[in-house]
Design an enzyme around this catalytic site. Structure first.
Site, PDB file in Angstrom:
ATOM      1  N   ASP A   8     -20.581  18.780 -41.902  1.00  0.00           N
ATOM      2  CA  ASP A   8     -19.651  17.765 -42.389  1.00  0.00           C
ATOM      3  C   ASP A   8     -18.926  17.239 -41.149  1.00  0.00           C
ATOM      4  OD1 ASP A   8     -17.945  16.177 -43.910  1.00  0.00           O
ATOM      5  OD2 ASP A   8     -16.570  17.830 -44.350  1.00  0.00           O
ATOM      6  N   GLU A  68     -24.020  14.787 -43.255  1.00  0.00           N
ATOM      7  CA  GLU A  68     -23.455  13.785 -44.147  1.00  0.00           C
ATOM      8  C   GLU A  68     -23.649  12.400 -43.548  1.00  0.00           C
ATOM      9  OE1 GLU A  68     -19.600  13.942 -46.708  1.00  0.00           O
ATOM     10  OE2 GLU A  68     -19.092  13.086 -44.762  1.00  0.00           O
ATOM     11  N   ASP A 142     -13.697  21.510 -45.598  1.00  0.00           N
ATOM     12  CA  ASP A 142     -14.735  21.065 -44.652  1.00  0.00           C
ATOM     13  C   ASP A 142     -15.919  22.045 -44.648  1.00  0.00           C
ATOM     14  OD1 ASP A 142     -13.155  18.833 -43.238  1.00  0.00           O
ATOM     15  OD2 ASP A 142     -11.865  20.576 -42.948  1.00  0.00           O
TER      16      ASP A 142
END
EC number: 3.1.21.10
Length: 169
Positions: A8, A68, A142
């Site tokens: 992430d 991501e 996260d």
């Protein structure tokens, strides 16, 4: 067995999670965050992210890196630019280890994990907890997001039933 590193990306905090997947069963190997000093230069910050990702790759030898996808809200283009810096050095680290990279949109990850493309942080943490059979939800968010990205890297990268369901919705 496939080992997947999910990331992430963020310029301040980059979450990562390493899982092993056998079919649709997932095992947590390691998860954490890479922090870069908010008051440091952009060069120093991307170097911290790059070094941290390289260390995780060297320690865990993943078969795949799941990242991501870049997204931006029109009212916050600066966020997308900063996230692009982080994604760039993550992709560079992957390339140096000849590691395949798959990219997934945040709404797609949420849809696969929870059935809702607009799921909130808590829903994602609970979904990751359930998928990995953890005693508690992963913190901070996260880390939970990185683990969800890793799970989707395996699941969506293999053309599974979950992907087919996500496309129909």
């Amino acid at each position: 067995m496939t080992r997947v590193l999910g990331i992430d990306p963020g310029l301040n905090t980059t979450g990562y999670g390493v899982i092993e997947a056998v079919g649709s069963k997932f095992t947590l190997i390691e998860a954490g965050i890479i922090r870069s000093g908010a008051k440091r230069t952009i060069q120093a910050r991307v170097n911290e992210i790059y070094s941290g990702v390289k260390e995780v790759i060297e320690d865990h030898h993943p078969d795949l890196l799941s990242l991501e996808q870049l997204f931006s809200h029109y009212e916050r283009p600066r966020t997308a630019i900063l996230m692009g810096h982080a994604r760039g050095v993550i992709c560079l680290a992957a390339a140096q280890y000849a590691l395949d990279v798959v990219h997934h949109e945040p709404t797609r990850i949420k849809k696969v994990m929870t059935g809702n493309g607009r799921a909130d942080k808590r829903q994602m943490q609970l979904a990751v907890k359930m998928q990995l059979g953890l005693a508690t939800v992963p913190e901070p968010s996260d880390v939970a997001d990185a683990l969800a990205i890793a799970i989707c890297g395996h699941t969506l990268g293999r053309g599974s039933e979950l992907e087919k369901l996500a496309r129909k919705s």
